[in-house]
Design an enzyme around this catalytic site. Sequence first.
Site, short mmCIF file in Angstrom:
data_model
loop_
_atom_site.label_atom_id
_atom_site.label_comp_id
_atom_site.label_asym_id
_atom_site.label_seq_id
_atom_site.Cartn_x
_atom_site.Cartn_y
_atom_site.Cartn_z
N ASN A 266 0.95 -0.85 -0.01
CA ASN A 266 -0.16 -0.18 -0.37
C ASN A 266 0.78 1.22 0.49
O ASN A 266 1.16 1.86 0.92
CB ASN A 266 -0.71 0.27 0.76
CG ASN A 266 -1.94 0.74 1.43
OD1 ASN A 266 -1.36 2.31 0.56
ND2 ASN A 266 -3.25 1.05 1.91
N LYS B 157 2.85 1.43 3.53
CA LYS B 157 2.27 -0.08 4.57
C LYS B 157 2.42 -1.32 3.82
O LYS B 157 2.82 -1.21 2.54
CB LYS B 157 0.55 0.70 4.37
CG LYS B 157 0.47 1.57 5.23
CD LYS B 157 -0.96 1.62 6.12
CE LYS B 157 -1.44 2.78 6.84
NZ LYS B 157 -2.70 3.07 6.60
N ARG C 273 -1.98 -1.95 -3.85
CA ARG C 273 -3.00 -0.75 -3.80
C ARG C 273 -2.56 0.53 -4.81
O ARG C 273 -1.86 0.37 -5.52
CB ARG C 273 -2.59 0.16 -2.93
CG ARG C 273 -4.25 1.79 -2.43
CD ARG C 273 -3.26 3.06 -2.15
NE ARG C 273 -3.43 3.80 -1.41
CZ ARG C 273 -3.53 4.68 -0.87
NH1 ARG C 273 -2.35 4.67 -0.71
NH2 ARG C 273 -4.65 5.62 -1.44
N HIS D 22 -9.38 6.63 -2.00
CA HIS D 22 -9.38 5.97 -0.58
C HIS D 22 -10.42 5.15 -0.29
O HIS D 22 -11.57 4.80 0.00
CB HIS D 22 -9.76 6.59 0.16
CG HIS D 22 -7.78 7.90 0.35
ND1 HIS D 22 -8.32 10.01 0.78
CD2 HIS D 22 -7.13 8.00 0.49
CE1 HIS D 22 -7.02 10.41 0.93
NE2 HIS D 22 -6.63 8.81 0.50
N GLY E 35 -3.35 12.48 3.34
CA GLY E 35 -4.00 12.47 1.93
C GLY E 35 -5.16 12.67 3.08
O GLY E 35 -5.35 11.60 4.08
N ARG F 175 -1.20 18.54 0.17
CA ARG F 175 -1.63 19.24 -1.12
C ARG F 175 -2.58 20.38 -0.79
O ARG F 175 -3.63 19.61 0.70
CB ARG F 175 -2.54 18.10 -1.72
CG ARG F 175 -1.98 17.00 -3.04
CD ARG F 175 -1.97 16.24 -2.60
NE ARG F 175 -1.92 14.80 -1.76
CZ ARG F 175 -2.61 13.26 -2.14
NH1 ARG F 175 -3.77 13.61 -2.24
NH2 ARG F 175 -2.04 12.54 -1.24
N ASP G 265 3.00 16.76 9.20
CA ASP G 265 2.71 16.07 9.80
C ASP G 265 2.17 16.63 10.87
O ASP G 265 2.16 17.75 11.24
CB ASP G 265 3.80 15.63 10.29
CG ASP G 265 4.45 13.65 10.65
OD1 ASP G 265 3.05 14.41 12.08
OD2 ASP G 265 4.47 13.61 10.75
N ILE H 136 -4.69 10.14 10.96
CA ILE H 136 -4.66 11.63 12.01
C ILE H 136 -6.30 11.04 13.03
O ILE H 136 -7.05 11.23 13.58
CB ILE H 136 -4.89 12.71 11.42
CG1 ILE H 136 -3.49 13.50 10.57
CG2 ILE H 136 -5.83 14.17 11.44
CD1 ILE H 136 -3.71 14.29 9.17
N GLU I 22 -7.20 -0.97 4.86
CA GLU I 22 -6.59 -1.35 4.20
C GLU I 22 -5.97 -2.55 3.41
O GLU I 22 -5.97 -3.07 2.31
CB GLU I 22 -6.40 0.03 3.29
CG GLU I 22 -7.04 1.59 3.17
CD GLU I 22 -6.40 2.65 2.63
OE1 GLU I 22 -6.18 3.65 2.07
OE2 GLU I 22 -5.11 3.30 4.15
#
Length: 399
Positions: free
Chosen positions: A7, A14, A89, A178, A210, A239, A281, A330, A383
């Site tokens: 991922n 990940k 992914r 996502h 993201g 972004r 971050d 988050i 995921e």
Amino acid sequence: MWTLVLNCGSSSVKFALLRPDSGEVALSGLAERLGSEGAALRIDRASEKGSERRTQALAGGSYPAAFEALLSELDALGLRPDVGAVGHRVVHGGEAFSAPALITPAVLDAIRACVPLAPLHNPANIAGIEAARAAFPELPHVAVFDTAFHQTMPEVAYRYGVPEVWYRQHGVRRYGFHGTSHAYVAQEAARLLGRPLEELNLITAHLGNGASVCAVQGGRSVDTSMGLTPLEGLVMGSRSGDVDPGLHDFIARQSGLNLSEVTAALNRESGLLGLSGLSNDMRELEEAAGRGHPGARLALDVFVYRLAKTVAGMAVALGRPDALVFTGGIGENSAGVRAATLARLGVLGLEPDDEANARAVRGTPGVISRPGPVVALVVNTNEELMIARGAALLLAQPV
């Protein structure tokens, strides 16, 4: 059969070696803060004593360095021969993919064709695919697309107010991303609430480097905040999220940048990083805001405001939301962001439960709002498991 899931995000990778049927995990981990001097690889391995964790610095901090370290770990532990399939992914599948796909040269070419739509992600996805196919040439490789879950959006939600020829000839429409995360947490939220997914109207908020929000009606995506590319929607790590479309021409004229350079800045130099002038971050920004850093405070305030505004807007797609679900790095870990967001959503009848919210850290999902017409909860996304299941379902189909 064990499935190796990769991922690859814009600043992290990940990975997990797991069984799609049971969810049993033999090895998992995270390479994070890629592209920075603080890049590191965390490896979690199941053992008789429980979970063993080891962290190592990644020299160079690049995606290839992270992947090479992962392969070395599989070899060192003797796990490489146990891999039966590799699930990848892939962020953007355009209109070419509405379900997982066995990776062939033609499929890889189609993924490459989508690079302009996801310049931060698809190249990393492709690099992972190519490296894994070289390492495991005898295994089936399956691409699972973030955009697939959102193919159920109605036309009123995915069309832009642009010339028809742009859509017909170039596929200019809203795709959403996502998808594996939104699909998983919707299922888990229904389970935690003890209600059938088919009867629920959910707003899911995947918040990480993201970030996106999705309206899920009866288990189907009916609207989402991201669009043609992952740049649309919420303020994110680096972004910008939504900006005036006229900004490109204005900045190009004022600064001398070309359109590609403007787009690159909106992808890589904006969002939390651009607003704070400090970091993309959230952990660093919350610490800095606590010390009184004005840029960090502004970045947090804008992030929360835009998030709450988008969540409230998703009620239009659902008519009557039943629950708001926080997930992602988050969403699962920042009690402060969750509390500040809920404080702005009184219009939906949401009110934070401070004690429950403080308890809801990674590994302890649950309801974080006071009783009301809409409930808010935290769900830990997975995921990797969704990708493994998608690959298993595809490979189980008769040829």
